[in-house]
Design an enzyme around this catalytic site. Structure first.
Site, PDB file in Angstrom:
ATOM      1  N   ASP A   4      61.825 -12.908   1.455  1.00  0.00           N
ATOM      2  CA  ASP A   4      61.762 -12.495   0.055  1.00  0.00           C
ATOM      3  C   ASP A   4      62.135 -13.665  -0.872  1.00  0.00           C
ATOM      4  O   ASP A   4      62.441 -14.772  -0.406  1.00  0.00           O
ATOM      5  CB  ASP A   4      62.694 -11.289  -0.143  1.00  0.00           C
ATOM      6  CG  ASP A   4      62.112 -10.265  -1.112  1.00  0.00           C
ATOM      7  OD1 ASP A   4      61.288 -10.652  -1.954  1.00  0.00           O
ATOM      8  OD2 ASP A   4      62.510  -9.092  -1.040  1.00  0.00           O
ATOM      9  N   ASP A  54      55.876  -5.199  -6.117  1.00  0.00           N
ATOM     10  CA  ASP A  54      55.946  -4.096  -5.152  1.00  0.00           C
ATOM     11  C   ASP A  54      54.965  -2.972  -5.478  1.00  0.00           C
ATOM     12  O   ASP A  54      54.805  -2.589  -6.639  1.00  0.00           O
ATOM     13  CB  ASP A  54      57.360  -3.507  -5.138  1.00  0.00           C
ATOM     14  CG  ASP A  54      58.371  -4.510  -4.624  1.00  0.00           C
ATOM     15  OD1 ASP A  54      57.963  -5.626  -4.240  1.00  0.00           O
ATOM     16  OD2 ASP A  54      59.573  -4.173  -4.606  1.00  0.00           O
TER      17      ASP A  54
HETATM   18  C1  GLA Z   1      61.773  -6.991  -3.052  1.00  0.00           C
HETATM   19  C2  GLA Z   1      60.519  -6.914  -2.173  1.00  0.00           C
HETATM   20  C3  GLA Z   1      60.399  -5.518  -1.585  1.00  0.00           C
HETATM   21  C4  GLA Z   1      61.652  -5.174  -0.797  1.00  0.00           C
HETATM   22  C5  GLA Z   1      62.900  -5.335  -1.652  1.00  0.00           C
HETATM   23  C6  GLA Z   1      64.193  -5.221  -0.852  1.00  0.00           C
HETATM   24  O1  GLA Z   1      61.626  -6.186  -4.166  1.00  0.00           O
HETATM   25  O2  GLA Z   1      59.378  -7.244  -2.919  1.00  0.00           O
HETATM   26  O3  GLA Z   1      59.243  -5.433  -0.764  1.00  0.00           O
HETATM   27  O4  GLA Z   1      61.726  -6.001   0.327  1.00  0.00           O
HETATM   28  O5  GLA Z   1      62.924  -6.596  -2.320  1.00  0.00           O
HETATM   29  O6  GLA Z   1      65.350  -5.418  -1.598  1.00  0.00           O
END
Ligand code: GLA
Length: 378
Positions: free
Chosen positions: A126, A183
């Site tokens: 991430d 996301d």
């Molecule tokens: C980010 C990523 C998500 C998830 C969260 C976890 O937002 O884009 O896919 O992994 O972090 O905290």
């Protein structure tokens, strides 16, 4: 680093469980993948997202949360491997993960070694909390190098949300897949945003061993799960169908985000559709792109297509509008075939098969989709 020739398939904990993840849920989900037959079809990665870690490093090393993962990550990896499954784990290029747990910044080597030692098969990396002035791309490359040097084949799944055009460089950093957007959430508008609006232009960047990742599947969530993803309402079955078929056509990784322990019948049948999965996993590895838009009464239908092995073609027909049951024409010429070619046309979800000489038109309901497999007949 590992060359994963076909898009990875499996499950990821984030959509349904968010921070509430623990060993029991992971093991039950793994069992569910086996019991439902999904694992047999290829859904073998069991990916634990953020919040598996303890609040602090111990002796400079990452450590699992002893409360929620009492048996520890190596034992979990063992359990999964014995069942023919694989373990995915999560870390972050910054000093803290998006959820505030320790990240890998400045610890890339020891973390890659630790993941290898524990038996991890995939790392989602991430992009939160990057120190100011640091070039994020370099951090992603650094972890890619350390994974490659770790002595274990670990699929590297980059999650920098498409910020720095990762489709241009992620494969060179050792990544097998890279997120192309922020996301996904369990709404039609989000599916359009992360999927339909981006995947066609990015199709040329993907191919065997290098995949655009429009994020996990929300199929079957029905509004239930992690509040950051689920709004209590969710999508219709038609919308889940369009979503799944687009991900299959574009060779996106198929990571189920719903709670696989409680999948409804329709969603399980959709995710298990052998023809759709075979399109996703086709050995040619050529992602579909949008080959046509049909406007009618102010509403749009889209046609996407990709070549398949054996001289076949996969065609997706999507009704993006609200009008029920519209007919969308698909002409052979728009697919790059001679208008006189005769095809056997199989409706992958409907099940019918037909011989067609010049073109075909497909009826699709609002936000619904159809998948056709075309095979030339002499
Ligand atoms: C980010 C990523 C998500 C998830 C969260 C976890 O937002 O884009 O896919 O992994 O972090 O905290």
């Amino acid at each position: 680093m590992v060359m994963q020739n076909r898009p990875p398939m499996g499950w990821n904990s984030w959509n349904s469980f968010g921070p509430e993840i623990g060993e029991a849920i992971v093991k039950e989900s793994a069992e569910a993948l086996l019991d439902t037959g999904l694992a047999e079809l290829g859904y073998r990665y069991v990916n634990v997202d953020d919040f598996w870690q303890s609040e602090k490093r111990i002796d400079g090393r990452l450590r699992w949360d002893d409360q929620t993962f009492p048996s520890g990550i190596p034992a979990l990896a063992d359990t999964l491997h014995r069942k023919g499954l694989k373990l995915g784990l999560y870390s972050c290029a910054g000093p803290m993960t998006c959820g505030g747990r320790p990240g890998s910044y400045g610890h890339e080597r020891i973390d890659a070694e630790t993941f290898a030692e524990w038996g991890v098969d995939l790392l989602k990396y991430d992009y939160c909390h990057l120190p100011p002035g640091v070039d994020g791309r370099r951090l992603c490359e650094r972890m890619g190098r350390e994974l490659a040097a770790s002595g274990r084949s670990i699929v590297y799944s980059l999650c920098e949300w498409g910020r720095g055009d990762p489709w241009e460089w992620a494969a060179y950093a050792g990544a097998t897949m890279w997120r192309i957007s922020g996301d996904i959430d369990d709404r039609w508008e989000s599916i359009v945003d992360v999927g339909f609006s981006r995947l066609s232009e990015l199709a040329p960047y993907a191919g065997r061993g290098r995949w655009n990742d429009p994020d996990t599947l929300v199929v079957g969530m029905h509004g239930v799960g992690n509040r950051e993803v689920a709004d209590g309402v969710g999508c219709t079955d038609a919308e889940y169908r369009s979503h799944f078929l687009l991900w299959c056509l574009t060779a996106a990784p198929l990571l189920i985000g719903a709670d696989v322990r409680n999948l409804d019948e329709q969603s399980l049948t959709l995710l298990s559709n052998p023809a759709a999965v075979a399109v996703n996993q086709d050995p040619l590895g050529v992602p579909a792109r949008r080959i046509g838009r049909v406007e009618h009464g102010g509403e749009t239908a889209e046609v996407w297509a990709r070549p398949l092995s054996g001289g076949r073609t996969a065609v997706g027909v999507f009704n993006m509008g609200l009008n029920a049951g519209r007919r969308v024409p698909v002409a052979w010429e728009s697919l790059g075939w001679d208008a006189r070619t005769t095809f056997s046309v199989r409706d992958a979800l409907g099940g019918g098969e037909d011989i067609r000489r010049s073109d075909v038109s497909v009826a699709v309901g609002s936000h619904d989709a159809a998948l056709l497999i075309l095979e030339p007949v002499d």
